[in-house]
Scaffold this motif. Structure first.
Motif, PDB file in Angstrom:
ATOM      1  N   ALA A  96       0.501  -0.807   0.466  1.00  0.00           N
ATOM      2  CA  ALA A  96       0.041  -0.018  -0.195  1.00  0.00           C
ATOM      3  C   ALA A  96       0.644   0.765  -0.004  1.00  0.00           C
ATOM      4  O   ALA A  96       0.638   2.437  -0.719  1.00  0.00           O
ATOM      5  CB  ALA A  96      -0.913  -0.056   1.004  1.00  0.00           C
ATOM      6  N   LEU A  97       1.943   1.015   0.960  1.00  0.00           N
ATOM      7  CA  LEU A  97       2.804   2.128   0.861  1.00  0.00           C
ATOM      8  C   LEU A  97       3.331   2.244  -0.839  1.00  0.00           C
ATOM      9  O   LEU A  97       3.586   4.187  -0.883  1.00  0.00           O
ATOM     10  CB  LEU A  97       3.654   2.144   1.427  1.00  0.00           C
ATOM     11  N   LEU A  98       3.979   1.460  -1.019  1.00  0.00           N
ATOM     12  CA  LEU A  98       4.506   1.707  -3.103  1.00  0.00           C
ATOM     13  C   LEU A  98       3.025   2.022  -3.939  1.00  0.00           C
ATOM     14  O   LEU A  98       3.650   2.750  -3.513  1.00  0.00           O
ATOM     15  CB  LEU A  98       5.099   0.211  -2.685  1.00  0.00           C
ATOM     16  N   GLY A 157       0.843   3.921  -3.021  1.00  0.00           N
ATOM     17  CA  GLY A 157       0.090   5.521  -3.227  1.00  0.00           C
ATOM     18  C   GLY A 157       2.140   6.556  -3.403  1.00  0.00           C
ATOM     19  O   GLY A 157       1.200   7.472  -3.818  1.00  0.00           O
ATOM     20  N   ALA A 158       2.639   6.046  -2.797  1.00  0.00           N
ATOM     21  CA  ALA A 158       3.868   6.673  -3.211  1.00  0.00           C
ATOM     22  C   ALA A 158       4.446   6.710  -4.782  1.00  0.00           C
ATOM     23  O   ALA A 158       4.605   8.326  -5.722  1.00  0.00           O
ATOM     24  CB  ALA A 158       5.268   6.191  -2.460  1.00  0.00           C
ATOM     25  N   SER A 159       4.044   5.697  -6.027  1.00  0.00           N
ATOM     26  CA  SER A 159       3.240   5.620  -7.144  1.00  0.00           C
ATOM     27  C   SER A 159       2.665   6.493  -7.568  1.00  0.00           C
ATOM     28  O   SER A 159       2.796   7.462  -8.524  1.00  0.00           O
ATOM     29  CB  SER A 159       3.451   4.227  -7.594  1.00  0.00           C
ATOM     30  N   LEU A 160       1.325   6.480  -7.129  1.00  0.00           N
ATOM     31  CA  LEU A 160       0.280   7.029  -7.331  1.00  0.00           C
ATOM     32  C   LEU A 160       0.864   9.176  -7.053  1.00  0.00           C
ATOM     33  O   LEU A 160       0.239  10.028  -8.709  1.00  0.00           O
ATOM     34  CB  LEU A 160      -0.635   6.661  -6.958  1.00  0.00           C
ATOM     35  N   VAL A 181      -1.385  -5.884  -3.515  1.00  0.00           N
ATOM     36  CA  VAL A 181      -0.360  -7.276  -3.612  1.00  0.00           C
ATOM     37  C   VAL A 181      -0.488  -7.348  -4.462  1.00  0.00           C
ATOM     38  O   VAL A 181       1.102  -7.607  -4.197  1.00  0.00           O
ATOM     39  CB  VAL A 181      -1.443  -7.802  -4.244  1.00  0.00           C
ATOM     40  N   TRP A 182      -0.672  -6.553  -5.901  1.00  0.00           N
ATOM     41  CA  TRP A 182       0.836  -6.601  -6.820  1.00  0.00           C
ATOM     42  C   TRP A 182       1.812  -5.407  -6.587  1.00  0.00           C
ATOM     43  O   TRP A 182       3.236  -6.055  -6.558  1.00  0.00           O
ATOM     44  CB  TRP A 182      -0.103  -5.590  -7.447  1.00  0.00           C
ATOM     45  N   GLY A 183       1.607  -4.764  -5.408  1.00  0.00           N
ATOM     46  CA  GLY A 183       2.784  -3.804  -4.839  1.00  0.00           C
ATOM     47  C   GLY A 183       3.445  -4.377  -3.880  1.00  0.00           C
ATOM     48  O   GLY A 183       5.049  -4.651  -3.941  1.00  0.00           O
ATOM     49  N   GLY A 208      13.025  -3.132   0.084  1.00  0.00           N
ATOM     50  CA  GLY A 208      13.371  -3.305   2.014  1.00  0.00           C
ATOM     51  C   GLY A 208      12.219  -3.186   2.842  1.00  0.00           C
ATOM     52  O   GLY A 208      11.980  -3.978   3.615  1.00  0.00           O
ATOM     53  N   VAL A 209      10.349  -3.491   1.849  1.00  0.00           N
ATOM     54  CA  VAL A 209       9.931  -4.545   2.171  1.00  0.00           C
ATOM     55  C   VAL A 209       9.510  -5.790   2.942  1.00  0.00           C
ATOM     56  O   VAL A 209       9.819  -5.845   4.255  1.00  0.00           O
ATOM     57  CB  VAL A 209       8.003  -4.224   1.280  1.00  0.00           C
TER      58      VAL A 209
END
Length: 490
Positions: free
Chosen positions: A218-220, A222-225, A262-264, A316-317
């Motif tokens: 979810a963090l990835l 949001g950062a990509s969006l 899930v993709w992230g 790092g996730v």
């Protein structure tokens, strides 16, 4: 079952009477499962009808909209739909299930099973069978009804996706109402093995690791969006120019957000996800030529070519997931060995890998044929990578945390503190009690006596010489004397 007579004696209930009492309860459970399916169908039908009414250029009438609603309800169970209206004329499958839609039937079935158990009258197994039967009856009718619409369901896919979702949700509902029901179905040996603390900790550690991976995904996302905000906005505005169409695109994007999470997570694990046949997005590079339809979420993907330090940081996730799983795999008891802790952490890593494999399987699917036949992460690659990352990081972390918690406490084996020195007169044993008791003994009463006949005071008893030790006899307080109330006043 027994019956009570007027005299208070009990008589056994005939088997036929017990069966007659259970028949209305079983019918109510079947009706509850059918109502759960009807509520899901009705909710999607209302949404589709609102969009159809607000559309300035509807392609079909109300019947077509209802057929689309039935197809979407089947898609919410993972059923693959078939789209015949294509440019090439070849039927194209639609198997990418929005995970947010799956929550609707699962919650409805679970609630129906739980309410049926709370009403009483039937055991858990009978409630499970009746609720599932009622739900599948409506599901079969919806499959037959959707066959005449623009998005019919694949019969073979519906034949096993519908029962799978219904069974899992009904089991969860009965189990939530009767926690001992599901363990009672297992053999005694399996139940004893599962009750060991090791497996409970492994499940907790695996679930914590999977949740950490999803949080990182979810963090990835949001950062990509945010990073590709302008491209996402342009794609959203270019798809349609009417507010009803934009509202439909927004709802579809929201329903696909769990899939993107899930993709992230799969992207951070390393295997990444497929963007069509022959194209894959990983932190190291985006290979192939992605066959992407224009959609806001897909506009936030990294560009083609090799990755950078920014994309490599996504790895790092899984490290964070391994740290969390290792922390939750440690028991509080000090007598647990390091081997037991390492085994628990390894089992937690396997649980995390299994959960991520199931989620990756549910979040992927085809959007057509040819280049659009593969979209999303590969379940066995994602599950295997999650297990390897979690086991590799969680085992040493768990052993280190166990060593830190079981470290020897400083001063645990030292001698107790020595008695105070001779010169510390106030802290010498016995002196404190004597000095506190002397003023209390020599002082008078706090309140004056009540008026009454005069009574001669009794003569004080002689105090023995050894009752109060002499100052020179008290160790360390030579020359000390007892203070009275008059001395303190002066």
């Amino acid at each position: 079952m027994t019956q009570v007579t007027e005299r208070g004696t009990s008589l056994p209930t005939p088997p036929r009477a017990a069966g007659r009492r259970r028949t209305p309860a079983a019918a109510a459970c079947v009706l509850g499962g059918a109502m759960a399916a009807g509520l899901g169908l009705g909710s999607l039908a209302v949404l589709v009808m609102v969009l159809w009414i607000s559309s300035p250029y509807p392609d079909s009438g109300p019947g077509g909209a209802l057929h689309v609603a039935a197809g979407l309800w089947l898609l919410a169970h993972g059923t693959e739909l078939i789209r015949y209206d294509t440019l090439s004329g070849v039927p194209a499958p639609v198997g990418l299930t929005p995970l947010l839609l799956v929550c609707l039937p699962v919650l409805l079935i679970r609630r129906a099973a739980r309410l049926a158990v709370d009403d009483g009258g039937l055991p858990g197994s009978a409630v499970f069978s009746a609720v599932t039967c009622g739900y599948l009856i409506v599901g079969a009718a919806a499959t037959a009804y959707a066959a005449g619409g623009p998005l019919p369901a694949d019969p073979l896919s519906a034949a096993w996706h519908l029962p799978l979702v219904a069974v899992v949700a009904a089991v969860a509902g009965v189990w939530s109402a009767v926690p001992s029901w599901l363990p009672s179905l297992l053999p005694g040996g399996v139940r004893k093995v599962c009750e060991r603390p090791r497996y409970a900790l492994a499940l907790r550690a695996g679930a914590a690791g999977a949740l950490t991976l999803l949080g990182g995904g979810a963090l990835l996302l949001g950062a990509s969006l945010v990073w590709h905000g302008s491209a996402v906005q342009d794609t959203f505005l270019e798809l349609t120019g009417v507010w009803s169409g934009r509202f439909a695109v927004l709802l579809l994007a929201l329903a696909l957000v769990p899939n993107a999470v899930v993709w992230g997570a799969a992207y951070g694990l390393g295997p990444g996800f497929a963007l069509g046949a022959g194209a894959t997005a990983t932190p190291l590079a985006v290979t192939g030529t992605p066959a992407l339809p224009r959609f806001p979420l897909l506009a936030a993907l990294p560009p083609e070519g090799p990755g950078s330090l920014l994309t490599w940081a996504a790895m790092g996730v899984p490290v964070a997931a391994g740290l969390v799983a290792g922390w939750f795999a440690v028991r509080r008891a000090r007598e647990v060995s390091y081997g037991e802790t390492a085994l628990t952490a390894a089992l937690g890593g396997l649980v995390c890998g299994g959960l991520m494999g199931v989620l990756a399987w549910a979040a992927a699917g085809p959007l057509g044929t040819g280049a659009l036949a593969r979209f999303g992460p590969v379940w066995w690659e994602t599950g295997g990578a999650a297990a390897v990352w979690t086991v590799g990081v969680a085992v040493p972390v768990a052993v280190a945390v166990q060593g830190w918690r079981t470290r020897p406490v400083w001063g645990a084996g030292q001698e107790p503190a020595q008695e105070p020195a001779v010169g510390e007169g106030w802290h010498v044993t016995g002196v404190r009690e004597l000095r506190r008791a002397a003023p209390r003994d020599t002082s008078g009463p706090l309140t004056p006596p009540l008026p009454g006949p005069a009574v001669a005071p009794a003569a004080p008893e002689p105090v023995a010489a050894a009752a109060v030790p002499a100052p020179e006899l008290l160790p360390g307080v030579a020359g000390a004397r007892v203070l009275t109330r008059r001395d303190r006043a002066t």
